[in-house]
Design an enzyme around this catalytic site. Structure first.
Site, PDB file in Angstrom:
ATOM      1  N   ASP A  10       0.853  -1.203   0.000  1.00 51.50           N
ATOM      2  CA  ASP A  10       0.000   0.000   0.000  1.00 51.50           C
ATOM      3  C   ASP A  10       0.889   1.254   0.000  1.00 51.50           C
ATOM      4  OD1 ASP A  10       0.989  -0.334   2.599  1.00 51.50           O
ATOM      5  OD2 ASP A  10      -0.856   0.333   3.584  1.00 51.50           O
ATOM      6  N   ASP A  15       6.839   1.085   1.821  1.00 50.72           N
ATOM      7  CA  ASP A  15       6.487   0.136   0.752  1.00 50.72           C
ATOM      8  C   ASP A  15       7.285   0.443  -0.511  1.00 50.72           C
ATOM      9  OD1 ASP A  15       3.570  -1.098   1.721  1.00 50.72           O
ATOM     10  OD2 ASP A  15       3.882   0.957   2.351  1.00 50.72           O
ATOM     11  N   ASN A  39      -2.468   2.599   3.649  1.00 53.20           N
ATOM     12  CA  ASN A  39      -1.908   3.921   3.921  1.00 53.20           C
ATOM     13  C   ASN A  39      -2.716   5.027   3.245  1.00 53.20           C
ATOM     14  OD1 ASN A  39       0.318   3.243   5.550  1.00 53.20           O
ATOM     15  ND2 ASN A  39       1.506   2.634   3.753  1.00 53.20           N
ATOM     16  N   THR A 124       3.072  -6.159   2.804  1.00 47.90           N
ATOM     17  CA  THR A 124       3.592  -5.034   3.584  1.00 47.90           C
ATOM     18  C   THR A 124       2.459  -4.039   3.841  1.00 47.90           C
ATOM     19  OG1 THR A 124       4.274  -3.821   1.600  1.00 47.90           O
ATOM     20  CG2 THR A 124       5.904  -5.313   2.571  1.00 47.90           C
ATOM     21  N   PHE A 165      -0.430  -0.726  12.677  1.00 48.96           N
ATOM     22  CA  PHE A 165      -1.321  -0.218  11.615  1.00 48.96           C
ATOM     23  C   PHE A 165      -1.862  -1.310  10.676  1.00 48.96           C
ATOM     24  CE2 PHE A 165      -2.034   1.301   7.288  1.00 48.96           C
ATOM     25  CZ  PHE A 165      -3.032   2.238   7.511  1.00 48.96           C
ATOM     26  N   ASN A 166      -0.988  -2.141  10.111  1.00 48.48           N
ATOM     27  CA  ASN A 166      -1.461  -3.090   9.094  1.00 48.48           C
ATOM     28  C   ASN A 166      -2.471  -4.079   9.668  1.00 48.48           C
ATOM     29  OD1 ASN A 166       0.110  -1.939   7.104  1.00 48.48           O
ATOM     30  ND2 ASN A 166       1.808  -3.396   7.340  1.00 48.48           N
ATOM     31  N   HIS A 239       9.881   0.237   7.953  1.00 46.79           N
ATOM     32  CA  HIS A 239       9.294  -1.073   8.280  1.00 46.79           C
ATOM     33  C   HIS A 239       9.343  -2.092   7.139  1.00 46.79           C
ATOM     34  CE1 HIS A 239       7.415   1.034  11.678  1.00 46.79           C
ATOM     35  NE2 HIS A 239       7.060   1.962  10.811  1.00 46.79           N
ATOM     36  N   ASP A 240       8.725  -1.741   6.014  1.00 39.61           N
ATOM     37  CA  ASP A 240       8.368  -2.773   5.034  1.00 39.61           C
ATOM     38  C   ASP A 240       9.550  -3.499   4.379  1.00 39.61           C
ATOM     39  OD1 ASP A 240       5.704  -2.313   5.565  1.00 39.61           O
ATOM     40  OD2 ASP A 240       5.454  -0.894   3.912  1.00 39.61           O
TER      41      ASP A 240
HETATM   42  C1  BDR Z   1       3.120  -0.239   8.540  1.00 39.35           C
HETATM   43  O1  BDR Z   1       2.097   0.742   8.443  1.00 39.35           O
HETATM   44  C2  BDR Z   1       2.247   1.481   7.268  1.00 39.35           C
HETATM   45  O2  BDR Z   1       1.983   2.841   7.507  1.00 39.35           O
HETATM   46  C3  BDR Z   1       3.639   1.226   6.766  1.00 39.35           C
HETATM   47  O3  BDR Z   1       3.693   1.286   5.349  1.00 39.35           O
HETATM   48  C4  BDR Z   1       3.952  -0.157   7.272  1.00 39.35           C
HETATM   49  O4  BDR Z   1       3.534  -1.157   6.365  1.00 39.35           O
HETATM   50  C5  BDR Z   1       3.901   0.019   9.819  1.00 39.35           C
HETATM   51  O5  BDR Z   1       3.061  -0.111  10.927  1.00 39.35           O
HETATM   52 CA    CA Z   2       2.969  -0.597   4.082  1.00 40.17          CA
END
Ligand code: BDR
Ligand code: CA
Length: 315
Positions: A10, A15, A39, A124, A165-166, A239-240
């Protein structure tokens, strides 16, 4: 032989770099890119995937748009983190790479069933597309080598005090994935917060002297500004790409076995990943849980991938 992978994403700043790592590192073969709402809206994340492929010269990798909303709840985008476009910071040219017609789940299923060996899925983003794939096509599971995802946390959250978040964006989808029986590796916040894009890291991208290196530096600079404002991080966690790095070389991302369940009902904790690394619960192992990142190796691979892709000198 490179490991065949599909990225479900996303974009999103991190990403974007995950796509570049997957396309630029010789240890993996990127077979497809699928997009999902997270996102930002699906229209924006799909446009952003096309933008990233355009500036990184990634052609011949099919991009397909998937689910526009989570399975049960309404979409709640992360414009506070990634901006109104989902990829704020750099100015992107009009994309020349198109998405293919058809749904992301159909593309994933076609790739999985058509490939001579099992394929690794690297989500991701919220797990809506992956959950739909597993429920609509149960036979796809045998074509999946493993699911190496960025999501969850063995500690605290970043969308709520408890939830990442994810997973928080589509808890029902995450629940389906963790209960699927497909081998899952979880790269959660506890490990991705070790991938800090410090000013020295940003300078490495700038020093490449390419348009792509500059775009990466601008993406990381915008990401740094929101992380500083929202959470007081001096440098933002990328993160991703950590999930991609785990596939590229398992020695970069160390894991331990555990049980992961997703809280669906908690009054304050919906979307939390409850991670049992110590056999408190007696629940069976259902995931490899990433716990430690070799940060220097990670950034070396990330910069090397952007170096390979960005062969056009800056004007
Ligand atoms: C995840 O949340 C999204 O905002 C980032 O792209 C990542 O995949 C981190 O919590
Ligand atoms: Ca992401």
């Amino acid at each position: 032989m490179p490991v065949p992978i599909i990225i479900d994403c996303d974009p999103g700043h991190d990403d974007a770099l995950a796509i570049m790592l997957a396309a630029g590192d010789p240890a993996v073969e990127l077979l497809g890119i699928t997009t999902v709402a997270g996102n930002q809206t699906l229209a924006k994340t799909t446009l952003n995937a096309r933008r990233v492929c355009t500036v990184a010269g990634i052609t011949g990798v099919p991009i397909a748009a998937g689910c526009a909303k989570p399975l049960v709840q309404a979409l709640d985008v992360a414009d506070d983190v990634h901006g109104a476009s989902g990829l704020d910071g750099p100015r992107f040219p009009e994309p020349t790479v198109d998405a293919v017609p058809g749904h992301a789940v159909d593309l994933m299923y076609r790739i999985l069933t058509g490939h001579p060996e099992p394929v690794t899925l690297v989500p991701t983003a919220p797990l809506t597309n992956i959950a739909l794939l597993l429920t609509r096509h149960p036979d796809a599971a045998t074509c999946i080598r493993e699911i190496v995802l960025m999501g969850g946390s063995s500690e605290r959250g970043n969308r709520t005090p408890a939830a990442e978040f994810n997973v928080r964006t589509d808890p029902e989808a995450a629940d389906i994935v963790f209960r699927s029986g497909v081998p899952v590796t979880m790269c959660g916040l506890n490990v991705t917060h070790q991938a800090l894009a410090t000013p020295e890291v940003v300078a490495r991208f700038e020093r490449l002297g390419t348009d792509l290196g500059r775009i990466c530096a601008e993406l990381l600079t915008f990401f740094a500004s929101t992380y500083r404002t929202l959470w007081g991080f001096p440098s933002p966690p990328l993160h991703d790409p950590v999930a991609v790095a785990r596939v590229i070389d398992p020695d970069i991302v160390h894991c331990v076995e555990g049980n992961v369940v997703v809280e669906l009902n908690g009054r304050y904790t919906r979307g939390a990943t409850v991670v049992d690394l110590h056999r408190y619960t007696g629940r069976p192992v259902n995931a490899q849980v990433a716990v430690r990142l070799e940060a220097d190796l990670f950034w070396d691979r990330m910069v090397a991938a952007v170096t390979v892709l960005g062969d056009r000198p800056s004007r």
